[in-house]
Enzyme design. Structure first.
Site, PDB file in Angstrom:
ATOM      1  N   ASN A  38       0.972  -1.148  -0.126  1.00 46.02           N
ATOM      2  CA  ASN A  38       0.053   0.032  -0.077  1.00 46.02           C
ATOM      3  C   ASN A  38       1.075   1.134   0.023  1.00 46.02           C
ATOM      4  OD1 ASN A  38      -1.838   1.900   0.405  1.00 46.02           O
ATOM      5  ND2 ASN A  38      -2.192   1.454   2.691  1.00 46.02           N
ATOM      6  N   TRP A  39       1.092   1.759  -1.258  1.00 48.33           N
ATOM      7  CA  TRP A  39       1.798   3.087  -1.204  1.00 48.33           C
ATOM      8  C   TRP A  39       1.117   4.356  -0.484  1.00 48.33           C
ATOM      9  CZ3 TRP A  39       3.414   2.390  -7.195  1.00 48.33           C
ATOM     10  CH2 TRP A  39       4.522   1.281  -7.309  1.00 48.33           C
ATOM     11  N   LYS A  40       0.015   4.316  -0.260  1.00 54.00           N
ATOM     12  CA  LYS A  40      -0.523   5.424   0.487  1.00 54.00           C
ATOM     13  C   LYS A  40      -0.171   6.688  -0.525  1.00 54.00           C
ATOM     14  CE  LYS A  40       0.230   3.291   4.744  1.00 54.00           C
ATOM     15  NZ  LYS A  40       0.323   3.461   6.241  1.00 54.00           N
ATOM     16  N   HIS A  62      -9.278   1.062   4.586  1.00 56.48           N
ATOM     17  CA  HIS A  62      -7.826   1.074   5.226  1.00 56.48           C
ATOM     18  C   HIS A  62      -8.233   2.071   6.589  1.00 56.48           C
ATOM     19  CE1 HIS A  62      -3.951   2.173   6.296  1.00 56.48           C
ATOM     20  NE2 HIS A  62      -3.761   1.247   5.516  1.00 56.48           N
ATOM     21  N   GLU A  71      -6.815   4.515   7.774  1.00 53.82           N
ATOM     22  CA  GLU A  71      -6.398   5.973   7.472  1.00 53.82           C
ATOM     23  C   GLU A  71      -7.582   6.444   6.738  1.00 53.82           C
ATOM     24  OE1 GLU A  71      -2.920   5.375   5.425  1.00 53.82           O
ATOM     25  OE2 GLU A  71      -1.664   4.502   7.205  1.00 53.82           O
ATOM     26  N   GLU A 123      -5.664  -5.589  10.131  1.00 51.43           N
ATOM     27  CA  GLU A 123      -4.860  -4.476  10.450  1.00 51.43           C
ATOM     28  C   GLU A 123      -4.856  -3.775  11.872  1.00 51.43           C
ATOM     29  OE1 GLU A 123      -2.724  -3.186   6.789  1.00 51.43           O
ATOM     30  OE2 GLU A 123      -4.441  -1.872   6.770  1.00 51.43           O
ATOM     31  N   GLY A 166       1.963   1.856  10.690  1.00 51.88           N
ATOM     32  CA  GLY A 166       2.975   2.668  10.741  1.00 51.88           C
ATOM     33  C   GLY A 166       3.558   3.287  11.923  1.00 51.88           C
ATOM     34  N   SER A 206       3.097  -2.665  10.224  1.00 54.81           N
ATOM     35  CA  SER A 206       4.547  -2.732  10.353  1.00 54.81           C
ATOM     36  C   SER A 206       5.046  -4.062  10.100  1.00 54.81           C
ATOM     37  CB  SER A 206       4.968  -2.301  11.886  1.00 54.81           C
ATOM     38  OG  SER A 206       4.404  -1.004  12.146  1.00 54.81           O
ATOM     39  N   GLY A 260       2.843  -1.179   4.318  1.00 51.61           N
ATOM     40  CA  GLY A 260       2.886   0.145   4.059  1.00 51.61           C
ATOM     41  C   GLY A 260       4.263   0.284   3.876  1.00 51.61           C
ATOM     42  N   GLY A 261       5.214   1.127   4.768  1.00 50.02           N
ATOM     43  CA  GLY A 261       6.426   1.537   4.798  1.00 50.02           C
ATOM     44  C   GLY A 261       7.143   0.856   3.950  1.00 50.02           C
TER      45      GLY A 261
END
Ligand code: PEP
Length: 255
Positions: free
Chosen positions: A13-15, A99, A101, A171, A177, A217, A238-239
């Protein structure tokens, strides 16, 4: 992972990261690193404006490009939104919905998540449906109740046939994150708990066939232990999905 029963999916997930040029460079770097590693599906969900460049770079490889959200209406006065039909028209098959976010910063609720899920499925897409508890809920010992409620509300009205195109990403919000990862045992317990809820809704066979990812994470250091768990069928990342070496190590852990 239970590879005899279900497909392992490693999704990035590049966000709100990567311009089209940056996405092209990233995919070009990653392609040879994951070539032939076919024991899992590899997907990157990209910002809308980056999708076309990522698709072009990924062409002919084992990397698929998805979107990070989709609206529930087919068209109309929804400024800033994109419909499932539009995504399909540019060849997008996968979409993240719900998601944390989106839920936290953009007011999405289980009701809108359900509407978006149904619209994406009706358009023939595969949905990566995100759900999970916040820290206070885990500390209060109500994680199972929270994910059960989300699973039921988010999948309301989804048919058994459509469920075959659903991936659930468990999640825990406190792990996204933050560098805090659920232990493999916590991930396994909650993924198994979600699978039991799905079994109660759709039957055992459907639940056993459902891919349930862990996200929060996940990285090159912890992926192998998380993915070793029977009910953890992949990761939403993500990261670490922004760094080719780290992402490749996660793909390797899934082989
Ligand atoms: C995510 O965005 O879904 C996620 C799990 O992020 P991170 O891996 O950075 O925690």
């Amino acid at each position: 992972m239970n590879t005899a029963k279900r497909r392992t999916v490693i999704a990035g997930n590049w966000k709100m990261n990567f311009t089209p040029d940056q996405a092209t460079a990233f995919i070009n770097e990653l392609k040879p690193m994951v070539a032939g590693k076919d024991n899992c599906d590899i997907i990157f969900c990209a910002p809308y404006v980056t999708i076309a460049a990522a698709q072009a770079a990924a062409q002919g490889s084992n990397i698929k490009i998805g979107a990070e959200n989709v609206h529930f209406a087919p068209n109309g006065a929804y400024t800033g939104e994109v419909s499932a039909e539009m995504l399909k028209a540019i060849g997008v098959e996968y979409v993240i919905i719900g998601h944390s976010e989106r839920r936290q910063y953009f007011g999405e609720t289980d009701e809108t998540v359900n509407l978006r899920t149904k619209a994406a499925l009706a358009a023939g897409m595969t949905v990566i449906l995100c759900l999970g508890e916040v820290k206070e809920q885990r500390l209060a010992g109500i994680t199972d109740e929270v994910v059960a409620m989300q699973t039921k509300l988010d999948l309301a009205g989804v048919s058994a046939e459509e469920l075959k195109r659903v991936i659930i990403a468990y999640e825990p919000v406190w792990a996204i994150g933050t560098g805090l990862t659920a232990t493999p045992e916590q991930a396994e317990e909650t993924c198994a708990s979600i699978r039991r809820v799905v079994a109660s809704m759709y039957g055992n066979d459907a639940a056993e066939a459902l891919t349930i990812q862990y996200g929060g994470s996940m990285n090159d250091a912890n992926a192998a232990d998380l993915l070793a768990k029977t009910n953890v069928d992949g990761g939403l990342i993500g990261g670490a999905s922004l760094v080719a070496k780290k992402f490749t190590a996660i793909v390797d852990a899934a082989q």
